[in-house]
Design a protein around this motif. Sequence first.
Motif, short mmCIF file in Angstrom:
data_model
loop_
_atom_site.label_atom_id
_atom_site.label_comp_id
_atom_site.label_asym_id
_atom_site.label_seq_id
_atom_site.Cartn_x
_atom_site.Cartn_y
_atom_site.Cartn_z
N ASN A 96 0.84 -1.21 0.00
CA ASN A 96 0.00 0.00 0.00
C ASN A 96 0.87 1.26 0.00
O ASN A 96 0.58 2.21 -0.72
CB ASN A 96 -0.90 0.03 1.23
CG ASN A 96 -2.11 -0.89 1.08
OD1 ASN A 96 -2.38 -1.38 0.00
ND2 ASN A 96 -2.80 -1.12 2.18
N TYR A 141 0.35 3.90 -2.92
CA TYR A 141 -0.28 5.20 -2.63
C TYR A 141 0.76 6.29 -2.36
O TYR A 141 0.49 7.24 -1.65
CB TYR A 141 -1.27 5.06 -1.47
CG TYR A 141 -2.37 4.07 -1.82
CD1 TYR A 141 -3.27 4.36 -2.84
CD2 TYR A 141 -2.47 2.83 -1.18
CE1 TYR A 141 -4.25 3.45 -3.20
CE2 TYR A 141 -3.44 1.92 -1.53
CZ TYR A 141 -4.33 2.22 -2.54
OH TYR A 141 -5.29 1.32 -2.90
N ASP A 144 4.99 6.22 4.95
CA ASP A 144 5.17 6.68 3.57
C ASP A 144 4.93 8.17 3.46
O ASP A 144 4.34 8.79 4.34
CB ASP A 144 4.26 5.89 2.61
CG ASP A 144 2.78 6.18 2.81
OD1 ASP A 144 2.38 7.36 2.71
OD2 ASP A 144 2.02 5.22 3.06
N ARG A 153 -12.70 1.48 0.34
CA ARG A 153 -11.64 2.23 -0.33
C ARG A 153 -11.93 3.72 -0.28
O ARG A 153 -13.08 4.14 -0.36
CB ARG A 153 -11.57 1.81 -1.79
CG ARG A 153 -11.05 0.40 -1.89
CD ARG A 153 -11.25 -0.18 -3.22
NE ARG A 153 -10.09 -0.99 -3.55
CZ ARG A 153 -9.99 -1.68 -4.63
NH1 ARG A 153 -10.94 -1.65 -5.52
NH2 ARG A 153 -8.92 -2.40 -4.86
N SER A 180 -7.64 3.44 -6.24
CA SER A 180 -7.32 2.13 -5.69
C SER A 180 -7.35 1.07 -6.78
O SER A 180 -6.52 0.17 -6.81
CB SER A 180 -8.30 1.75 -4.58
OG SER A 180 -8.26 2.73 -3.60
N GLY A 196 -8.66 -4.47 -2.36
CA GLY A 196 -9.59 -3.92 -1.37
C GLY A 196 -9.67 -4.78 -0.12
O GLY A 196 -10.46 -4.52 0.77
N LEU A 250 -6.08 -4.44 3.96
CA LEU A 250 -6.08 -4.02 5.36
C LEU A 250 -6.94 -4.93 6.25
O LEU A 250 -6.68 -5.06 7.44
CB LEU A 250 -6.50 -2.55 5.49
CG LEU A 250 -5.48 -1.53 4.95
CD1 LEU A 250 -5.99 -0.11 5.11
CD2 LEU A 250 -4.13 -1.68 5.66
P1 ADP Z 1 -6.58 -1.75 -1.63
O1 ADP Z 1 -6.36 -3.03 -2.30
O2 ADP Z 1 -7.69 -0.94 -2.24
O3 ADP Z 1 -5.32 -0.98 -1.46
P2 ADP Z 1 -6.59 -2.05 1.28
O4 ADP Z 1 -7.53 -2.76 2.18
O5 ADP Z 1 -5.16 -2.47 1.33
O6 ADP Z 1 -7.17 -2.18 -0.19
O7 ADP Z 1 -6.67 -0.50 1.59
C1 ADP Z 1 -7.95 0.11 1.66
C2 ADP Z 1 -7.89 1.54 1.21
O8 ADP Z 1 -7.13 2.32 2.13
C3 ADP Z 1 -7.18 1.75 -0.14
O9 ADP Z 1 -8.07 1.58 -1.22
C4 ADP Z 1 -6.69 3.18 -0.02
O10 ADP Z 1 -7.73 4.06 -0.35
C5 ADP Z 1 -6.40 3.33 1.47
N1 ADP Z 1 -4.97 3.15 1.82
C6 ADP Z 1 -4.39 2.03 2.32
N2 ADP Z 1 -3.08 2.22 2.56
C7 ADP Z 1 -2.82 3.50 2.22
C8 ADP Z 1 -1.64 4.33 2.24
N3 ADP Z 1 -0.46 3.87 2.67
N4 ADP Z 1 -1.75 5.62 1.81
C9 ADP Z 1 -2.93 6.11 1.39
N5 ADP Z 1 -4.09 5.38 1.33
C10 ADP Z 1 -4.02 4.09 1.75
#
Ligand code: ADP
Length: 265
Positions: free
Chosen positions: A157, A161, A185, A204, A210, A217, A220
Amino acid sequence: NPAINLSLRLIPYSENLWLLVARDVSRLLHLEQMRRDFVANVSHELRTPLTVVHGYLDMLDPAEHPDWAPMLAEMQRQSQRMTQLVEDLLMLSRLESTDTLPAEETVAMSSMLSTLRREALALGQNRHEVSVEDSAGVDLWGSNKELHSAFSNLVGNAVRYTPAGGTIRIAFRREGAGAVLEVVDSGYGIPAAHLPRITERFYRVSTSRSRESGGTGLGLSIVKHVLNLHQARLDIASEVGRGSTFSCHFSAERLRRRDHIEQTA
Ligand code: ADP
């Protein structure tokens, strides 16, 4: 009746009176179990056809069909995404259906950190500055596979991102009697209003960003479940336009002395 599941709540009613509210949640739990089984079965059934499609796609040589090259590349990208989604769904179903770890072992943190750094550089095609701090001087006790998948989701991530040229720091250090693994980050950040729901399945912040970033998705949610199984806590601090910090806090019971020689490849 042992087959009934009750949810009990004690509510203050007056100065010396309390109300005990009992709710039969058996049906709710049954439906939740059906949902989990359904997702696990569908994901499992999708695995074989996907492997076949993926395999045949790999056999098609774009050099032999130059007109098809862009379509082949896109088909490959999408089938890879679908495979990742199915793998993530299977992992999440497995994590949701247990409250114990499959096996516990020493998780060698020095090689874990090197692996994470390598993965971050590869995923970001060397376009980020990735640094590692390993000052804890201890290892973790838990599941290597599961913890790697959680940390790797956080690092993935951070790469996805954070625009090219940004920085990513992976740090493992002591914190009181415990230890913390932090992924920091300098990326887009997450608006505060989204933070409470960010670990929910498929939640998301910006669907288009994303999707483009190639995630499923589920990352996390997987992180949260893996940490729960290790009695660890996930903290998220973020500022839009400045970046995010994801911290995994492990208690002293999860630490092991680092007394073996590790291979750092
Ligand atoms: P995805 O596969 O969409 O990245 P995650 O469950 O890993 O799914 O993350 C959920 C959402 O959280 C992401 O779609 C993004 O919008 C946000 N996100 C996660 N990590 C970060 C990060 N390091 N910086 C900014 N946004 C993040």
